[in-house]
Design an enzyme around this catalytic site. Structure first.
Site, mmCIF file in Angstrom:
data_model
loop_
_atom_site.group_PDB
_atom_site.id
_atom_site.type_symbol
_atom_site.label_atom_id
_atom_site.label_comp_id
_atom_site.label_asym_id
_atom_site.label_seq_id
_atom_site.Cartn_x
_atom_site.Cartn_y
_atom_site.Cartn_z
ATOM 1 N N LYS A 232 0.837 -1.201 0.000
ATOM 2 C CA LYS A 232 0.000 0.000 0.000
ATOM 3 C C LYS A 232 0.873 1.254 0.000
ATOM 4 O O LYS A 232 1.736 1.416 0.857
ATOM 5 C CB LYS A 232 -0.906 0.012 1.236
ATOM 6 C CG LYS A 232 -1.859 -1.176 1.284
ATOM 7 C CD LYS A 232 -2.652 -1.230 2.560
ATOM 8 C CE LYS A 232 -1.802 -1.491 3.772
ATOM 9 N NZ LYS A 232 -2.551 -1.731 4.997
ATOM 10 N N THR A 265 -7.996 9.368 8.763
ATOM 11 C CA THR A 265 -7.505 8.171 8.073
ATOM 12 C C THR A 265 -7.161 7.034 9.033
ATOM 13 O O THR A 265 -6.670 5.993 8.610
ATOM 14 C CB THR A 265 -6.231 8.519 7.265
ATOM 15 O OG1 THR A 265 -5.289 9.091 8.172
ATOM 16 C CG2 THR A 265 -6.517 9.471 6.147
ATOM 17 N N GLY A 267 -7.335 3.850 10.811
ATOM 18 C CA GLY A 267 -8.114 2.612 10.620
ATOM 19 C C GLY A 267 -8.270 2.204 9.168
ATOM 20 O O GLY A 267 -8.944 1.211 8.872
ATOM 21 N N THR A 268 -7.630 2.938 8.250
ATOM 22 C CA THR A 268 -7.806 2.583 6.830
ATOM 23 C C THR A 268 -7.207 1.204 6.517
ATOM 24 O O THR A 268 -7.789 0.444 5.743
ATOM 25 C CB THR A 268 -7.170 3.631 5.881
ATOM 26 O OG1 THR A 268 -5.905 3.990 6.410
ATOM 27 C CG2 THR A 268 -8.024 4.857 5.731
ATOM 28 N N GLY A 269 -6.038 0.892 7.133
ATOM 29 C CA GLY A 269 -5.384 -0.399 6.850
ATOM 30 C C GLY A 269 -6.249 -1.562 7.312
ATOM 31 O O GLY A 269 -6.460 -2.535 6.579
ATOM 32 N N CYS A 270 -6.768 -1.458 8.544
ATOM 33 C CA CYS A 270 -7.624 -2.536 9.084
ATOM 34 C C CYS A 270 -8.868 -2.687 8.219
ATOM 35 O O CYS A 270 -9.305 -3.805 7.906
ATOM 36 C CB CYS A 270 -8.090 -2.197 10.504
ATOM 37 S SG CYS A 270 -6.759 -1.803 11.626
#
Ligand SMILES: Cc1ncc(COP(=O)(O)OP(=O)(O)O)c(N)n1
Ligand SMILES: Cc1nc(C(=O)O)sc1CCOP(=O)(O)O
Ligand SMILES: [Mg+2]
Length: 553
Positions: A232, A265, A267-270
């Site tokens: 990412k 932003t 928590g975007t990865g989870c």
């Protein structure tokens, strides 16, 4: 084959296969058969239910193995919201409890390893899990426990989000975990989704600064065993787009989405990893799941770009996409109030263009002049623009406590969370509109006859618009029913009525004086908007209507 179909369930067990070759790969890559491994009990229950004529619906299921975030922006809480938003059941194994907010991580309490194992066993021994997704794995012991349980209870896909450092920069898993990822999890993963820092950590500090570096990293990570890699690039410097690199071992894809400017932003990865897991659980291919997840995160960020939760640098975003419309703190129409029909403003973009008024300025002037309800009747506008206009008019109307309805377009009304719609005899059938909009939204229906009025009432309308009372140039080929036609329909109607068609300052009082109690007001287009000063004309109409209704009393 559909997931809802219980006949798909197979009693075959694959526990004799070596874990890293077995059902994960078979079930996910080559077959859409649902693998139930040793949980034949569940299969029996499903079959018994079917045998008894009860339809058993298999629900796509993601198990997240992650840490709790007290601020609910990331971790288990983000995973639950993302899966709910994607329509997938999500069970949870909590590996750590963090004290966390938008400022940072204030504390971490790791759940004892044997209790992590107990949670895993509880879920996996009883429920049919399609996909396991991992987040914060705070110790090598927990990684090993996960590996053992996946061996005992194989699932269709394993999604590894190699969480190491929080968005605030706090360490969530020490360097020892890197060995755990490399040795235990990456070799059996269906996808690993590192950000630039995590990819670098997994690759012994490899420098990743460009898209070309990301491509090399994706290949090197793939060599560690996962079937797919998503590197990412959200943190990539000098990039206008959010660029991610997806590598499936053969092809390399550069996936781009627009970079949303927002502080929210966290928590975007989870969310991305959970969304990938959810789509896999529903049966998507890996590339499709990644694309859907990326698009979902972009949309949710866009919806959440202005919300304000917490005082820190990085706020949570809204996976359920509900907060943006301000539905929790604005004064909204709870139930329809017929007296709102008193002075009903219906917009017309041609007229606003002619006078150089923007739609929202015209609506503002009408509301400030005394309009008690507004309908956006925009026939020649692109859907995208209609939605934006509707959102800004909604803010104006909400701030004045005036309901905003959308003409014809149920989709636009739903998308902006307007107060309701106005539909005609050739628009969406009223009962369908009611089913789509739910019980709380206002629905108005155009009626020219007593029969129309009866049907509108049966189908669940809140009010009817009745006309044309007088000839009009605003609506082509409109039948004029006159004051007598209006009176006949009002007397037959069980619903409140607003009169429409050719009504202006010179005849509005005569309309209101026909003397039927359920005639609640007049709807006007040209007498309000085909004028230089919308505010003055609206105020004039309001005064005339007040006089007429006081005279009737
Ligand atoms: C309040 C009110 N009454 C009637 C109409 C006309 O609706 P419809 O017959 O669907 O025609 P269009 O407005 O869609 O051309 C209305 N818009 N508002
Ligand atoms: C939109 C509409 N519906 C009508 C009906 O009879 O159902 S008459 C009408 C147009 C009303 O515009 P004006 O106020 O400029 O006459
Ligand atoms: Mg219509």
């Amino acid at each position: 084959m559909a997931y809802g179909d219980a006949q798909l369930v197979s009693t075959r067990t694959f526990s004799f296969l070596p874990f890293n070759k077995a059902p994960v790969a078979l079930g996910f890559r080559q077959s859409s058969l649902l693998l139930v491994n040793s949980r034949s009990k569940q299969t029996r229950i499903l079959m018994e239910m079917q045998g008894n004529g009860v339809s058993a619906v298999k629900v796509p299921h993601v198990l997240t193995v992650a840490g709790s975030d007290s601020g609910a922006g990331a971790g288990i809480q983000a995973d639950l919201k993302a899966c709910a938003a994607r329509g997938v059941y999500c069970s949870t194994v909590i590996t750590a409890v963090t004290a966390q907010n938008t400022v940072g991580v204030q504390g971490v309490n790791i759940v004892p390893e044997d209790f992590v194992a107990e949670q895993m066993k509880s879920v996996l021994s009883d429920m049919h899990v399609d996909v396991v997704k991992t987040g914060m794995l705070p110790s090598i012991g927990i990684v090993k426990i996960l590996h053992q349980h996946l061996k005992e209870y194989p699932v269709r896909a394993l999604v590894i989000d190699p969480v190491m450092v929080s968005t605030s920069g706090d360490v969530l898993a020490g360097p020892s975990i890197i060995a755990g990822f490399r040795e235990e999890l990456l070799p059996i993963a269906d996808i690993v989704t590192p950000n630039l820092k995590e990819a670098s950590a997994l690759l012994d500090g490899l420098r990743i600064k460009t898209i070309s570096d990301m491509r090399s990293a994706a290949k090197l990570l793939h060599d560690m065993g996962p079937r797919n890699v998503l590197v990412k690039g959200g943190d990539l410097p000098d990039s206008l787009d959010a660029v991610d690199i997806f590598f499936d071992g053969e092809d390399m894809y550069e996936l781009r989405s627009s970079r949303i400017k927002t502080r929210n932003t966290h928590g975007t990865g989870c969310t991305l990893a959970s969304c990938i897991a959810a789509e896999l659980a529903k049966g998507s291919s890996m590339l499709e799941a990644v694309k859907v997840a990326k698009c979902f995160v972009e949309t949710a960020l866009d919806y959440s770009k202005d919300i304000l939760i917490g005082n820190g640098a990085q706020g949570p975003f809204d996976q359920l996409m509900r907060l943006k419309n301000n539905i929790y703190n604005s004064r909204r129409q709870v139930r329809f109030n017929p007296s709102d029909l008193f002075l009903y403003a219906v917009t017309d973009s041609g007229m606003n263009r002619k006078w150089g008024h923007s739609i929202s300025d015209a609506v503002k002037a009408a509301v400030e002049g005394g309009a008690t309800i507004v309908q956006l009747r925009e026939k020649d506008i692109e859907t995208k623009d209609f939605l934006e206009v509707a959102k800004s008019c909604l803010q104006i109307c909400r701030s004045h406590g005036v309901p905003l309805l959308i003409n014809d377009r149920i989709d636009v009304a739903l998308a902006c969370d307007a107060d309701g719609v106005h539909i005609g005899q050739s628009d969406m059938p009223t009962h369908v509109a009611r089913a789509l909009l739910g019980p709380e939204k206002i629905i108005g229906v155009s009626c020219k006859t007593p029969d129309h009025a009866e049907q509108a009432w049966i189908a669940g309308a809140d009010y009817i618009g009745c006309g044309g009372v007088y000839p009009t140039n605003t609506k082509a080929n409109n039948l004029t029913i006159g004051l007598d036609g209006l009176k006949t329909v009002c007397l037959a109607s069980k619903l409140p009525v607003v009169a429409i068609g050719g009504i202006n300052a010179s005849n509005a009082q005569s309309v209101m004086q026909i003397g039927v109690p359920n005639l609640k007001g007049v709807a006007v287009v040209s007498a309000m908007f085909d004028r230089e000063c919308v505010f003055t004309e609206t105020r004039k109409l309001h005064t005339l209507l007040m006089e007429a209704t006081q005279a009737v009393r």
